[in-house]
Design a protein around this motif. Sequence first.
Motif, PDB file in Angstrom:
ATOM      1  N   PHE A 163      27.928  40.900  -6.643  1.00 50.07           N
ATOM      2  CA  PHE A 163      28.542  39.438  -5.943  1.00 50.07           C
ATOM      3  C   PHE A 163      28.387  38.811  -7.063  1.00 50.07           C
ATOM      4  N   SER A 164      27.799  39.230  -7.894  1.00 54.96           N
ATOM      5  CA  SER A 164      27.924  37.123  -9.040  1.00 54.96           C
ATOM      6  C   SER A 164      29.458  37.486 -10.072  1.00 54.96           C
ATOM      7  N   GLU A 165      30.294  38.436 -10.086  1.00 53.23           N
ATOM      8  CA  GLU A 165      31.260  39.568 -10.516  1.00 53.23           C
ATOM      9  C   GLU A 165      32.450  38.193  -9.515  1.00 53.23           C
ATOM     10  N   LEU A 166      32.126  38.539  -7.732  1.00 52.02           N
ATOM     11  CA  LEU A 166      33.087  38.053  -7.032  1.00 52.02           C
ATOM     12  C   LEU A 166      33.009  36.598  -7.005  1.00 52.02           C
ATOM     13  N   GLU A 167      32.442  35.850  -7.026  1.00 56.67           N
ATOM     14  CA  GLU A 167      31.916  34.172  -6.988  1.00 56.67           C
ATOM     15  C   GLU A 167      32.985  34.008  -8.126  1.00 56.67           C
ATOM     16  N   ASN A 168      32.965  34.843 -10.045  1.00 57.43           N
ATOM     17  CA  ASN A 168      32.854  34.052 -10.690  1.00 57.43           C
ATOM     18  C   ASN A 168      34.597  34.743 -11.126  1.00 57.43           C
ATOM     19  N   LEU A 169      34.368  35.123 -10.612  1.00 53.91           N
ATOM     20  CA  LEU A 169      36.302  35.490  -9.851  1.00 53.91           C
ATOM     21  C   LEU A 169      37.228  34.123  -9.113  1.00 53.91           C
ATOM     22  N   TYR A 170      36.277  34.438  -7.906  1.00 53.26           N
ATOM     23  CA  TYR A 170      37.109  32.746  -7.755  1.00 53.26           C
ATOM     24  C   TYR A 170      36.440  31.911  -8.014  1.00 53.26           C
ATOM     25  N   LYS A 171      35.588  31.265  -9.032  1.00 52.09           N
ATOM     26  CA  LYS A 171      35.315  30.496  -9.764  1.00 52.09           C
ATOM     27  C   LYS A 171      36.678  29.931 -10.818  1.00 52.09           C
ATOM     28  N   THR A 172      36.970  31.184 -11.427  1.00 53.05           N
ATOM     29  CA  THR A 172      37.659  30.975 -12.558  1.00 53.05           C
ATOM     30  C   THR A 172      39.258  30.699 -11.647  1.00 53.05           C
ATOM     31  N   ILE A 173      39.604  31.998 -10.971  1.00 54.49           N
ATOM     32  CA  ILE A 173      40.657  30.999 -10.281  1.00 54.49           C
ATOM     33  C   ILE A 173      41.116  30.290  -9.464  1.00 54.49           C
ATOM     34  N   ILE A 174      40.227  29.894  -8.531  1.00 50.17           N
ATOM     35  CA  ILE A 174      40.374  28.813  -8.444  1.00 50.17           C
ATOM     36  C   ILE A 174      40.764  26.953  -9.138  1.00 50.17           C
ATOM     37  N   GLY A 175      39.492  27.436 -10.224  1.00 54.43           N
ATOM     38  CA  GLY A 175      39.332  26.212 -11.437  1.00 54.43           C
ATOM     39  C   GLY A 175      38.965  25.547 -11.058  1.00 54.43           C
ATOM     40  N   GLN A 176      37.326  25.009 -10.410  1.00 49.19           N
ATOM     41  CA  GLN A 176      36.345  24.136 -10.409  1.00 49.19           C
ATOM     42  C   GLN A 176      35.189  25.238  -9.419  1.00 49.19           C
ATOM     43  N   GLU A 177      33.931  24.573  -9.664  1.00 54.47           N
ATOM     44  CA  GLU A 177      32.546  25.831  -9.873  1.00 54.47           C
ATOM     45  C   GLU A 177      32.654  25.675  -7.213  1.00 54.47           C
ATOM     46  N   ILE A 178      31.849  25.966  -6.928  1.00 55.77           N
ATOM     47  CA  ILE A 178      32.354  26.994  -6.063  1.00 55.77           C
ATOM     48  C   ILE A 178      30.521  26.602  -4.963  1.00 55.77           C
ATOM     49  N   ARG A 181      25.865  29.567  -2.338  1.00 60.90           N
ATOM     50  CA  ARG A 181      25.455  29.698  -1.051  1.00 60.90           C
ATOM     51  C   ARG A 181      26.147  30.184   0.268  1.00 60.90           C
ATOM     52  N   ASN A 182      26.875  28.623  -0.079  1.00 66.08           N
ATOM     53  CA  ASN A 182      28.093  29.066   0.951  1.00 66.08           C
ATOM     54  C   ASN A 182      28.935  29.919   1.283  1.00 66.08           C
ATOM     55  N   PHE A 183      29.739  29.977  -0.435  1.00 60.30           N
ATOM     56  CA  PHE A 183      30.509  30.810  -0.227  1.00 60.30           C
ATOM     57  C   PHE A 183      30.146  32.707   0.219  1.00 60.30           C
ATOM     58  N   ARG A 184      28.892  32.518  -0.467  1.00 61.59           N
ATOM     59  CA  ARG A 184      27.796  34.050  -0.388  1.00 61.59           C
ATOM     60  C   ARG A 184      27.633  34.505   1.416  1.00 61.59           C
ATOM     61  N   LYS A 185      27.140  33.364   2.197  1.00 66.17           N
ATOM     62  CA  LYS A 185      26.672  33.758   2.754  1.00 66.17           C
ATOM     63  C   LYS A 185      28.310  34.217   4.157  1.00 66.17           C
ATOM     64  N   LYS A 186      29.230  33.580   3.588  1.00 68.61           N
ATOM     65  CA  LYS A 186      31.152  33.226   4.174  1.00 68.61           C
ATOM     66  C   LYS A 186      31.546  34.684   4.311  1.00 68.61           C
ATOM     67  N   ILE A 187      30.856  35.008   2.818  1.00 67.47           N
ATOM     68  CA  ILE A 187      32.208  36.532   2.545  1.00 67.47           C
ATOM     69  C   ILE A 187      30.907  37.452   3.451  1.00 67.47           C
ATOM     70  N   MET A 188      29.825  37.614   2.717  1.00 70.10           N
ATOM     71  CA  MET A 188      29.132  37.703   4.139  1.00 70.10           C
ATOM     72  C   MET A 188      28.933  38.530   5.250  1.00 70.10           C
ATOM     73  N   SER A 189      29.127  37.199   5.834  1.00 71.69           N
ATOM     74  CA  SER A 189      29.773  37.033   7.364  1.00 71.69           C
ATOM     75  C   SER A 189      30.428  38.286   7.822  1.00 71.69           C
ATOM     76  N   TYR A 190      32.112  38.283   7.162  1.00 76.30           N
ATOM     77  CA  TYR A 190      32.745  38.602   7.647  1.00 76.30           C
ATOM     78  C   TYR A 190      33.050  40.091   7.283  1.00 76.30           C
ATOM     79  N   GLY A 191      31.519  40.914   6.837  1.00 75.04           N
ATOM     80  CA  GLY A 191      31.315  42.355   7.035  1.00 75.04           C
ATOM     81  C   GLY A 191      32.639  42.712   6.913  1.00 75.04           C
ATOM     82  N   LEU A 192      32.858  42.537   5.305  1.00 72.08           N
ATOM     83  CA  LEU A 192      34.029  43.351   4.411  1.00 72.08           C
ATOM     84  C   LEU A 192      33.319  44.144   3.452  1.00 72.08           C
ATOM     85  N   LEU A 193      32.631  43.859   3.171  1.00 71.77           N
ATOM     86  CA  LEU A 193      31.233  44.560   1.884  1.00 71.77           C
ATOM     87  C   LEU A 193      30.729  45.782   2.321  1.00 71.77           C
ATOM     88  N   ASN A 194      30.619  46.385   1.463  1.00 69.72           N
ATOM     89  CA  ASN A 194      29.670  47.286   1.546  1.00 69.72           C
ATOM     90  C   ASN A 194      29.185  47.907   0.414  1.00 69.72           C
TER      91      ASN A 194
END
Length: 231
Positions: A163-178, A181-194
Amino acid sequence: MDSPKKLQDIKVAVDAVIFGYFDKKDLQILLIKRNIEPFKGGWALPGGLVLDDENLDDAVKRELQEEAGIKPDFLEQLYTFGNVGRDPRNRVVSVAYLGLVNPSYHELFADSDAEDAQWFSVNQLPKLAFDHHTIIDIALKRLRTKIQYQPIGFNLLNEEFVFSELENLYKTIIGQEIDRRNFRKKIMSYGLLNETSQFKKEGSGRPGKLFTFNQEKYKELEEQGFYFEIK
């Protein structure tokens, strides 16, 4: 009486802004070194003129294969650039594309009009031919917006990732800190990760669990009107 219409002498080209990502590094852009004039020996986006019997999508895929030896995992039309004088040879209108690839799965191979093909950090680009800096600026803005409402970022990761790789990717592309906790909670709530049964060791910390992205479930939810967003 109207004067005779002047015949057009406009050529159509395609250019591709291909983004790649190496974990814990800057976002990368694929560039080719031109081996023909104009700008021979200079760096540019992969691309070229569209053949008379060729569709635009086919043209950009052909140019990417010829000049860099890659086939993007994600590719869409970005914008059309047609200012007079953008090409010193002719009046050329270029249809630009935005693409995403995981560099780990693609070995660059320059051919055709390209002497070399390399990945460059978006923060350390060389001087570019034509109006390619402008094209990249628009592509980067599109990517930073699009990744927040469509999960295209998974095209830049390995099939299995912590998950940290996904987090780092988004932070790198958006160009700012995220907010982690909220990022992980939202991503996991979608049920799109196995979750897999595998773990990956990261530094001195505990091994992280490996995940995969469920593309089929996302397509199913998308057909039902699902809207992906991370904010």
